[in-house]
Design a protein around this motif. Structure first.
Motif, PDB file in Angstrom:
ATOM      1  N   GLY A 189       0.811  -1.213   0.000  1.00 52.78           N
ATOM      2  CA  GLY A 189       0.000   0.000   0.000  1.00 52.78           C
ATOM      3  C   GLY A 189       0.843   1.262   0.000  1.00 52.78           C
ATOM      4  O   GLY A 189       0.509   2.250  -0.670  1.00 52.78           O
ATOM      5  N   GLU A 190       1.943   1.246   0.727  1.00 47.18           N
ATOM      6  CA  GLU A 190       2.831   2.402   0.758  1.00 47.18           C
ATOM      7  C   GLU A 190       3.438   2.656  -0.623  1.00 47.18           C
ATOM      8  O   GLU A 190       3.580   3.802  -1.049  1.00 47.18           O
ATOM      9  N   ALA A 191       3.781   1.588  -1.324  1.00 45.30           N
ATOM     10  CA  ALA A 191       4.318   1.748  -2.679  1.00 45.30           C
ATOM     11  C   ALA A 191       3.272   2.358  -3.602  1.00 45.30           C
ATOM     12  O   ALA A 191       3.574   3.246  -4.404  1.00 45.30           O
ATOM     13  N   ARG A 192       2.037   1.889  -3.488  1.00 47.17           N
ATOM     14  CA  ARG A 192       0.964   2.445  -4.325  1.00 47.17           C
ATOM     15  C   ARG A 192       0.690   3.909  -4.000  1.00 47.17           C
ATOM     16  O   ARG A 192       0.257   4.669  -4.860  1.00 47.17           O
ATOM     17  N   SER A 193       0.947   4.280  -2.742  1.00 49.56           N
ATOM     18  CA  SER A 193       0.730   5.678  -2.331  1.00 49.56           C
ATOM     19  C   SER A 193       1.870   6.595  -2.747  1.00 49.56           C
ATOM     20  O   SER A 193       1.788   7.801  -2.535  1.00 49.56           O
ATOM     21  N   GLY A 194       2.944   6.001  -3.260  1.00 51.19           N
ATOM     22  CA  GLY A 194       4.071   6.813  -3.724  1.00 51.19           C
ATOM     23  C   GLY A 194       5.090   7.127  -2.654  1.00 51.19           C
ATOM     24  O   GLY A 194       6.002   7.928  -2.878  1.00 51.19           O
ATOM     25  N   ARG A 195       4.957   6.511  -1.471  1.00 51.39           N
ATOM     26  CA  ARG A 195       5.944   6.750  -0.416  1.00 51.39           C
ATOM     27  C   ARG A 195       7.086   5.750  -0.540  1.00 51.39           C
ATOM     28  O   ARG A 195       6.891   4.638  -1.006  1.00 51.39           O
ATOM     29  N   THR A 196       8.255   6.165  -0.102  1.00 52.49           N
ATOM     30  CA  THR A 196       9.451   5.355  -0.294  1.00 52.49           C
ATOM     31  C   THR A 196       9.660   4.358   0.838  1.00 52.49           C
ATOM     32  O   THR A 196       9.049   4.456   1.906  1.00 52.49           O
ATOM     33  N   MET A 197      10.563   3.412   0.622  1.00 53.01           N
ATOM     34  CA  MET A 197      10.937   2.468   1.676  1.00 53.01           C
ATOM     35  C   MET A 197      11.662   3.186   2.797  1.00 53.01           C
ATOM     36  O   MET A 197      11.629   2.735   3.942  1.00 53.01           O
ATOM     37  N   ASP A 198      12.309   4.311   2.492  1.00 56.49           N
ATOM     38  CA  ASP A 198      13.002   5.063   3.540  1.00 56.49           C
ATOM     39  C   ASP A 198      12.017   5.535   4.602  1.00 56.49           C
ATOM     40  O   ASP A 198      12.281   5.443   5.801  1.00 56.49           O
ATOM     41  N   ALA A 199      10.878   6.049   4.148  1.00 58.77           N
ATOM     42  CA  ALA A 199       9.876   6.517   5.095  1.00 58.77           C
ATOM     43  C   ALA A 199       9.336   5.356   5.925  1.00 58.77           C
ATOM     44  O   ALA A 199       9.151   5.469   7.144  1.00 58.77           O
ATOM     45  N   LEU A 200       9.108   4.238   5.285  1.00 52.80           N
ATOM     46  CA  LEU A 200       8.547   3.083   5.975  1.00 52.80           C
ATOM     47  C   LEU A 200       9.520   2.513   7.008  1.00 52.80           C
ATOM     48  O   LEU A 200       9.145   2.220   8.153  1.00 52.80           O
ATOM     49  N   THR A 201      10.773   2.347   6.613  1.00 52.81           N
ATOM     50  CA  THR A 201      11.753   1.812   7.563  1.00 52.81           C
ATOM     51  C   THR A 201      12.009   2.794   8.708  1.00 52.81           C
ATOM     52  O   THR A 201      12.240   2.372   9.849  1.00 52.81           O
ATOM     53  N   ALA A 202      11.957   4.090   8.439  1.00 52.43           N
ATOM     54  CA  ALA A 202      12.110   5.082   9.511  1.00 52.43           C
ATOM     55  C   ALA A 202      10.955   4.959  10.497  1.00 52.43           C
ATOM     56  O   ALA A 202      11.151   5.037  11.726  1.00 52.43           O
TER      57      ALA A 202
END
Length: 395
Positions: free
Chosen positions: A97-110
């Motif tokens: 879902g985060e990928a579909r929203s255009g957010r990066t893995m950096d934001a998710l791992t943070a």
């Protein structure tokens, strides 16, 4: 997705487990608040209803941890396998879902890093306040961070898988759009395919045909919206080692500058929905060998006369034979010289000195040969239709 194995179960008393479970909703609130405060990408999405949903997900994840860390007899719970599996499936879906929203893995791992630290701080305080000894606290920390690392890894995998899937899907849509453009499909269909491919259509496109190796080297220099087809493409039948680029550009001059000295053929710049016209002209120039002759970039806009003249080789040959028919009885050598003189006379519009310079002969020679031509062709040299036909035939 399945979870990775945890090490030895953590020995917690029923009282400690009860206290930790009772604290989980508050831990979820604090985790979300910390992520909102420290990860800008989530400052807005995690507000309101979305924030409460995430709090519930955090609570579920931590409850799943307790299910896995404590043996069912000590914790008094059931469904120890189903809940962790549900947690890992949710983590994987979150990454997608985060990928579909255009957010990066950096934001998710943070977010996971901050959330893990917050969760550990709150849970460790509760565990210690209910008598967990130092050695138990160390083991507790190992299990908490290992578990949340696993969840983080699963989300990152979901994120990467979704990016790969959507990337492949978009590449397929872009390829379908390029094929439709070369085929000259109707405008409505092209607009539909452009929207499907999330391709911001430019005002114009220029078709470029060039070897695939040159295309790979040139592509990074061009507008990112450039469409490419290469390899086993029906539109390039007969040229398997070539690629076609459909290059956007505000001006033709800018496109040519971007291409530099790459060996290839450039079609006309046309409205983007008329790209097939640019492609077919460039392809025709390639088929006629214009690129092979120059070994450099061929701009079809500077070779229009050749393209017209060579459009039907047999018709051109017939026209030449028709125009030169009056010279049929002349000796071959004489006919050749008179043909050269007639061609120069047409191109230089009868200027004797210019004709002599072009043929490397004396002006008197030109005068003599033109006298011969006037005897042979007569009034036809004054007929505009004949002059037109002869100019094309001798081009």
């Amino acid at each position: 997705m399945t979870e990775g194995p945890l090490a030895e179960p953590l020995s917690l008393t029923p009282e400690q487990v009860t206290a930790l479970r009772g604290r989980l909703p508050r831990v979820g609130e604090k985790v979300v608040a910390a992520v909102i405060a420290e990860v800008p990408s989530y400052s807005v999405p995690f507000q309101g209803r979305m924030g409460r949903t995430i709090e519930g997900a955090v609570t579920l994840a931590l409850s799943g941890f307790l299910d896995m860390a404590v043996n069912s007899a000590a914790s008094g719970t059931s469904g120890t396998r189903e809940r962790p599996q549900q947690v890992f499936d949710a983590a994987y879906a979150l990454g997608r879902g985060e990928a579909r929203s255009g957010r990066t893995m950096d934001a998710l791992t943070a977010a996971y890093r901050i959330g893990t630290a917050t969760a550990w701080r709150e849970m460790s305080r509760t565990a210690v306040s209910h008598g967990l000894p130092a050695e138990g606290l160390v083991r507790f920390a190992e299990l908490v961070f290992d578990y949340l690392d696993q969840i983080s890894a699963v989300s990152v995998a979901g994120h990467a898988d979704e990016l790969a899937r959507t990337g492949r899907l978009r590449e397929r849509h872009l390829s379908e759009l390029a094929v439709a453009l070369l085929a000259g499909r109707e405008k409505e269909r092209l607009e539909q395919l452009a929207e499907q491919a999330e391709w911001n259509a430019p005002a114009s496109l220029t078709a470029v045909l060039l070897p695939q190796s040159a295309a790979r080297a040139t592509r990074p220099l061009l507008d990112p919206r450039t469409l490419e087809l290469a390899g086993d493409v029906e539109a390039l039948d007969g040229w398997p080692d070539h690629a076609v680029l459909l290059v956007p550009g505000r001006s033709r001059a800018a496109v040519l500058r971007s291409l530099g000295e790459v060996p290839g053929v450039v079609g006309p710049t046309v409205p983007w929905t008329a790209a097939s016209r640019s492609f077919h002209r460039a392809l025709r120039a390639l088929e006629l060998g214009l690129a092979a002759e120059s070994q450099a970039l061929v701009d079809t806009e500077t070779r229009l006369a050749e393209l017209v003249v060579r459009a039907d080789p047999s018709a051109h040959e017939d026209l030449r034979a028709q125009v030169l028919a009056p010279l049929a009885d002349a000796r071959p050598a004489a006919a050749e010289k008179l043909t050269e003189t007639l061609r120069a006379w047409l191109l230089h519009q009868g200027r004797r000195d210019d004709i002599a310079e072009a043929l490397f002969v004396h002006p008197q020679t030109v005068r003599y040969r033109m006298g011969q031509l006037r005897e042979i062709f007569g009034d036809r040299l004054e007929d505009p239709s004949f002059v037109r036909d002869a100019t094309i035939a001798l081009s």
